[in-house]
Motif scaffolding. Sequence first.
Motif, PDB file in Angstrom:
ATOM      1  N   UNK A 517       0.929  -1.295   0.092  1.00 27.16           N
ATOM      2  CA  UNK A 517      -0.108   0.083   0.117  1.00 27.16           C
ATOM      3  C   UNK A 517       1.017   1.378  -0.105  1.00 27.16           C
ATOM      4  N   UNK A 518       0.511   2.401  -0.729  1.00 25.02           N
ATOM      5  CA  UNK A 518       1.159   3.510  -0.902  1.00 25.02           C
ATOM      6  C   UNK A 518       0.332   4.701  -0.615  1.00 25.02           C
ATOM      7  N   UNK A 519       0.632   5.606   0.369  1.00 27.97           N
ATOM      8  CA  UNK A 519       0.013   6.675   1.098  1.00 27.97           C
ATOM      9  C   UNK A 519       0.862   7.982   0.811  1.00 27.97           C
ATOM     10  N   UNK A 520       2.133   7.839   0.548  1.00 26.79           N
ATOM     11  CA  UNK A 520       2.975   9.041   0.351  1.00 26.79           C
ATOM     12  C   UNK A 520       3.368   9.041  -1.121  1.00 26.79           C
ATOM     13  N   UNK A 521       3.455   9.998  -1.832  1.00 27.52           N
ATOM     14  CA  UNK A 521       4.063   9.988  -3.310  1.00 27.52           C
ATOM     15  C   UNK A 521       5.449   9.792  -3.538  1.00 27.52           C
ATOM     16  N   UNK A 522       6.114  10.085  -2.647  1.00 27.49           N
ATOM     17  CA  UNK A 522       7.630   9.458  -2.494  1.00 27.49           C
ATOM     18  C   UNK A 522       7.803   8.281  -2.575  1.00 27.49           C
ATOM     19  N   UNK A 523       6.969   7.165  -2.006  1.00 28.24           N
ATOM     20  CA  UNK A 523       7.087   5.944  -1.982  1.00 28.24           C
ATOM     21  C   UNK A 523       6.657   5.137  -3.216  1.00 28.24           C
ATOM     22  N   UNK A 524       6.068   5.778  -4.251  1.00 28.74           N
ATOM     23  CA  UNK A 524       5.400   5.034  -5.414  1.00 28.74           C
ATOM     24  C   UNK A 524       6.568   4.486  -6.229  1.00 28.74           C
ATOM     25  N   UNK A 525       7.472   5.037  -6.550  1.00 25.03           N
ATOM     26  CA  UNK A 525       8.511   4.331  -7.439  1.00 25.03           C
ATOM     27  C   UNK A 525       8.981   3.176  -6.790  1.00 25.03           C
ATOM     28  N   UNK A 526       9.420   3.082  -5.461  1.00 25.29           N
ATOM     29  CA  UNK A 526      10.057   2.027  -4.788  1.00 25.29           C
ATOM     30  C   UNK A 526       8.990   0.811  -4.468  1.00 25.29           C
ATOM     31  N   UNK A 527       7.768   1.177  -4.565  1.00 26.02           N
ATOM     32  CA  UNK A 527       6.836   0.429  -4.301  1.00 26.02           C
ATOM     33  C   UNK A 527       6.550  -0.616  -5.698  1.00 26.02           C
ATOM     34  N   UNK A 528       6.664   0.154  -6.787  1.00 21.79           N
ATOM     35  CA  UNK A 528       6.484  -0.573  -8.190  1.00 21.79           C
ATOM     36  C   UNK A 528       7.931  -1.299  -8.253  1.00 21.79           C
ATOM     37  N   UNK A 529       9.061  -1.035  -7.964  1.00 23.11           N
ATOM     38  CA  UNK A 529      10.137  -1.742  -7.923  1.00 23.11           C
ATOM     39  C   UNK A 529      10.072  -2.997  -7.237  1.00 23.11           C
ATOM     40  N   UNK A 530       9.434  -2.835  -5.955  1.00 24.12           N
ATOM     41  CA  UNK A 530       9.609  -3.936  -5.144  1.00 24.12           C
ATOM     42  C   UNK A 530       8.545  -5.056  -5.707  1.00 24.12           C
TER      43      UNK A 530
END
Length: 556
Positions: A517-530
């Motif tokens: 789950x992503x709630x903060x925009x700065x975490x989006x790219x890392x989440x996709x990569x994970x």
Amino acid sequence: MAKMTGGRYIAEVLNGYGVTHAFLVPVIARRAMVEMGELGITRVITHGEKAAAYMADGYARASDRVGVCMAQSVGAANLAAGLQDAYLGLSPVVAITGHRPPMQMYRNAYQEIDHVQPFSAVTKYSAMVDTVEQLPHLLRQAFREATSGATAPVHLDLQGANGDDITNAEADLELIIEENFLSRPAFRPEPEPQRVREAAQVLAGARRPVIVAGGGVTSSGAQREIVELAEMLSIPVATSLNAKGAIPEDHPLSVGVPGSYSRWPANRVVSEADMVIFVGSHTGTQVTLDWTIPAIGIPVIQIDIDPSELGRNYPTTVALQGDAKATVRRLIEASEPTQDRADWTARAKQLTQDWHGEVDPLYNSDAVPIRPERLCGELTKALPQDAILMADTGHAGIWTGSMVDLKYPGQSYLRAAGSLGWGLPAALGAKCGAPDRPVICWTGDGGFWYHIGELETAARYNINAVILVNDNGALNQNKRGDDRAYQGHSGDPAELYGFMGLDLAKIAESMGCFGIRVDRPGDIQSAIEQALASGKPAVVDVKTDVEVSSPPPWNP
């Protein structure tokens, strides 16, 4: 010829044509299922016939080979409903169903309805197979029809509610695999040389031409030719959704997607052009904003493999009937290079730069809930150079079509041709068709809920697609209209578009998938990569702002 069962024959033919997966809801063609397993064809058992059709569609579009979906008699109408997207998207799909034998028809047989009408609306060829001896001709013809000309779904209706009358029967059957029809395009017809010369002459006289590339460019593999023609003649390029990425979207001549799911510089450039070259485009309402961009009456050169499309919506100055790749190549050969359109290309480039200047603050917004524009920007950065980006319809198509940039020739874009909910199952099919490429699907939570059960299918078969959910807790595209409808009335318009707001990542994990789950925009790219690195089917649940809707398209 060799004596074999119909089931063995079907399996041998599918294997011979390079089919690696068949998508189905049991029970259909049991003998064929056994034989297909022995030949290494994966039988993907889905949770609904529509999902099976969507998977076959995604498989076909990603691989350019025939996708196969199957259902018994009672599920045939559901399968036909799922073929709508494949039909509208010109996808080479073979659908196989069962039907009751003649003595049971027209007598209220259990769970039986007429199959002719549902499939006639969504296929280019549909045939009843009443004897096993018909299989060699009709199955071979199905592959010929699916992959030739303007590709589209086809349908074979086997006798027996489960098709068993055909698959269990034995006969001397000749196995013929025609290599031309292993993939699309089966043939590359070319227009008459004189017409090509006429097109080149007319094009040379235009001061502000624009190329509008359609889905025929993608299915023909004509992307390089489009870029070469554009660079040679200094012509801006707009792409329909079905051709998005045909020219890298950071190319100086790229203006984006025009029409209703568009960025405004594309609409402005097409509107200001004095000639339009439609290549492999149906010139329908979506790409032309209801035939207002360009205006009716503008000089048009149209290239299409289907002669019935030439001049259908825009009277043509020159019509070229042929395969997009082959025809554009001939047009390149008949044309002289020119750099005399510097003012026009500079105008197109400036409009595109102005648009980027407007949206860059939104691309970089740190707002919480997350703005969809920021999600588009982060996806653009995270998208692998060989990725297939899938998009559901509605806002999923608008956001990805207008604001995600495909910058590498190895990236592909496949979108729903009309049906919300297509994205998740189609992405699974695409991953089966292109197992070595990353597949990322953008869908909203509204589209995601349609076939959420197929996450279990993905986990069961280890189909490692990544589902990126623009999760605003609503059917957000409906919100603006529903809110207006309630003005001056009591009640809550959210009753028409709102959801409960569940944690979709946890639901994915409960089905054996990777979820984040992503709630903060700065975490989006890392989440996709994970998600891409997880080795599992994955869901990235991005919580976005329900108050943000896509901008309306620019119109003259």
